[in-house]
Design an enzyme around this catalytic site. Sequence first.
Site, PDB file in Angstrom:
ATOM      1  N   SER A   1       0.821  -1.205   0.000  1.00  0.00           N
ATOM      2  CA  SER A   1       0.000   0.000   0.000  1.00  0.00           C
ATOM      3  C   SER A   1       0.855   1.255   0.000  1.00  0.00           C
ATOM      4  CB  SER A   1      -0.880   0.002   1.251  1.00  0.00           C
ATOM      5  OG  SER A   1      -0.047   0.116   2.395  1.00  0.00           O
ATOM      6  N   LYS A   2       0.236   2.317  -0.463  1.00  0.00           N
ATOM      7  CA  LYS A   2       1.007   3.552  -0.591  1.00  0.00           C
ATOM      8  C   LYS A   2       1.376   4.166   0.762  1.00  0.00           C
ATOM      9  CE  LYS A   2      -3.149   6.300  -1.518  1.00  0.00           C
ATOM     10  NZ  LYS A   2      -3.889   7.063  -2.516  1.00  0.00           N
ATOM     11  N   ARG A   3       0.684   3.747   1.799  1.00  0.00           N
ATOM     12  CA  ARG A   3       1.036   4.237   3.129  1.00  0.00           C
ATOM     13  C   ARG A   3       2.416   3.740   3.551  1.00  0.00           C
ATOM     14  NH1 ARG A   3      -0.477   8.401   5.242  1.00  0.00           N
ATOM     15  NH2 ARG A   3       0.285   7.582   7.233  1.00  0.00           N
ATOM     16  N   LYS A   4       2.732   2.545   3.078  1.00  0.00           N
ATOM     17  CA  LYS A   4       3.955   1.902   3.555  1.00  0.00           C
ATOM     18  C   LYS A   4       5.039   1.713   2.500  1.00  0.00           C
ATOM     19  CE  LYS A   4       1.073  -0.461   6.905  1.00  0.00           C
ATOM     20  NZ  LYS A   4       0.287  -1.662   7.192  1.00  0.00           N
ATOM     21  N   ASN A   5       4.738   2.050   1.268  1.00  0.00           N
ATOM     22  CA  ASN A   5       5.688   1.803   0.187  1.00  0.00           C
ATOM     23  C   ASN A   5       5.365   2.717  -0.985  1.00  0.00           C
ATOM     24  OD1 ASN A   5       7.848  -0.122  -0.330  1.00  0.00           O
ATOM     25  ND2 ASN A   5       6.502  -1.603   0.644  1.00  0.00           N
TER      26      ASN A   5
END
Length: 467
Positions: free
Chosen positions: A251-255
């Site tokens: 996910s864009k939150r983590k990567n």
Amino acid sequence: MVRTRIAPSPTGEDIHIGNLYTAYINWVFAKKYDGKFIVRIEDTDRSRLVAGAEDKILSSLKAFGIEADEDVLKGGEFEPYRQSERLEIYKKHVLELVDKEKAYYCTCTQDRLDFIRAKMQKEKILPRYDKHCLSKQEEVKKEISEGKKYVIRLNVPVDEIVEFEDVIRGVISINTSSLDDQVLLKSDGFPTYHLAVVIDDHLMEISHVIRAEEWISSTPKHILLYQAFEWDLPIFAHVPILRNPDKSKLSKRKNPVWASWYLEEGFLPQAVLNYLSLMGWSHPEEKDIFDTEEFINTFTLERISPVGPVFDIKKLTWMNGQYIMRLTDEDLKTKILDFFKNENLDEEIVAKSTPLIKERIKTLKDYLNIAKFLFQKPTEYEISLMDKKNIIAQILRKVENIDDFSAKNIGDCLQPLAVKLEVSNSDFFMTLRVVMSGKKITPPLSESMEILGKDECLERLRAAILD
RNA sequence: GGCCCCAUCAUCUAGAGGCCUAGGAUACCGGGCUUUCAUCCCGGACACACGGGUUCGAAUCCCGUUGGGGUCACCA
């Protein structure tokens, strides 16, 4: 005829790296069997539509060399390839299902839906639609003729086993009691994914549905639809979902997840693709580095492992470095120039420095980090030169007298000076390195000085003395 | 929570009953080469989740447990 597809939704900034992965697998699979690869835009969610996303997705795919045989730009035998332009097709088909009593009208309000959902949750039973409208279709049709908003739902049979075969996972079976009477046609007249995907995959003659694992649980709904339409099933293959380091869905939150981000960071498309091909799949000869052609030749769906792999940017970075090292000097020069096109770098300097930095950069972006001093004078020194002025002055005198300003000769002339001054080689050359570049880590010194040229070197030596 | 999927080093993985005192790659640590860094070379530490079966023999087959993930929308 093998026909594969990806069905991106223009609801984000760009194509997600996970979608790029499935796109690559689909594309490679089609190429392997001389089939066709289709890109179909699934823009049925009007509320989440992002302007420009479609173009971005298409251009990113192109940047990675994954070109469709049929898509919204190229067209093709089964156009249109944008779902919002196929509304009539869905409508016609879903009505057919209503006729067969495989689907039914529903005029329940959102309030009622919310209410029964809450109630079911409280009673700890699986929240799903209670088929309220099914038993009073005549009444519902009357409401609709009076202008009431409606949806069309799939009439899911009670307590039946739905089974399908997945190439990667084997037989998967689910009881219909865990399925909801899925909305097929929304009240805005647009189909839901489930309806559209089945109709389009059938009409577009998709032979292999290769998509991410997250679709497994809705596949039984699709099977039910295929059966209701009396259509043959495509072959299903659910590839693993790429994971964050904590194993959750990437996910864009983590990567960083947008495909173009990798390009902007100076990753090479081929390196990214090569890395992606190693997600859940391995070369039969355990190779790590191989090109697309070799991937096409050795790839099989069966060899994909069902385990969700963690996307490890460190290994991608290593791989990118390997690809950069293997580039010809000319090729690397062109790529660097193109990557830094806004900087207007001097082509000759880039050309001369390319062989020097080839084994030292992992991404194109690294180039300026390591070679910026070739284009501009240092603005500060990473090591204090205060107590080195004498050495620098001696070097200056020496350099003034070097006529043949080639790397080899520069080194040969300076080396004796270190001995004469009784300074260790590493100290001596580190001082000179910092004078020239401002930095402790640089490409080889003599070669860099050759690129800088005698006059520029002299200027930098004098500047360091005055500093 | 229900349902579904999955389970080998930190990470990507090889392994389809004996070839495994488990191999490779990245990352990490040490050494060599070296005018810094990098490349390259050598070495090191690190894994079959657990418990039952089946079998002469299991990382490999079966069951269970545990753990992880996905999914339960008029989003895809």
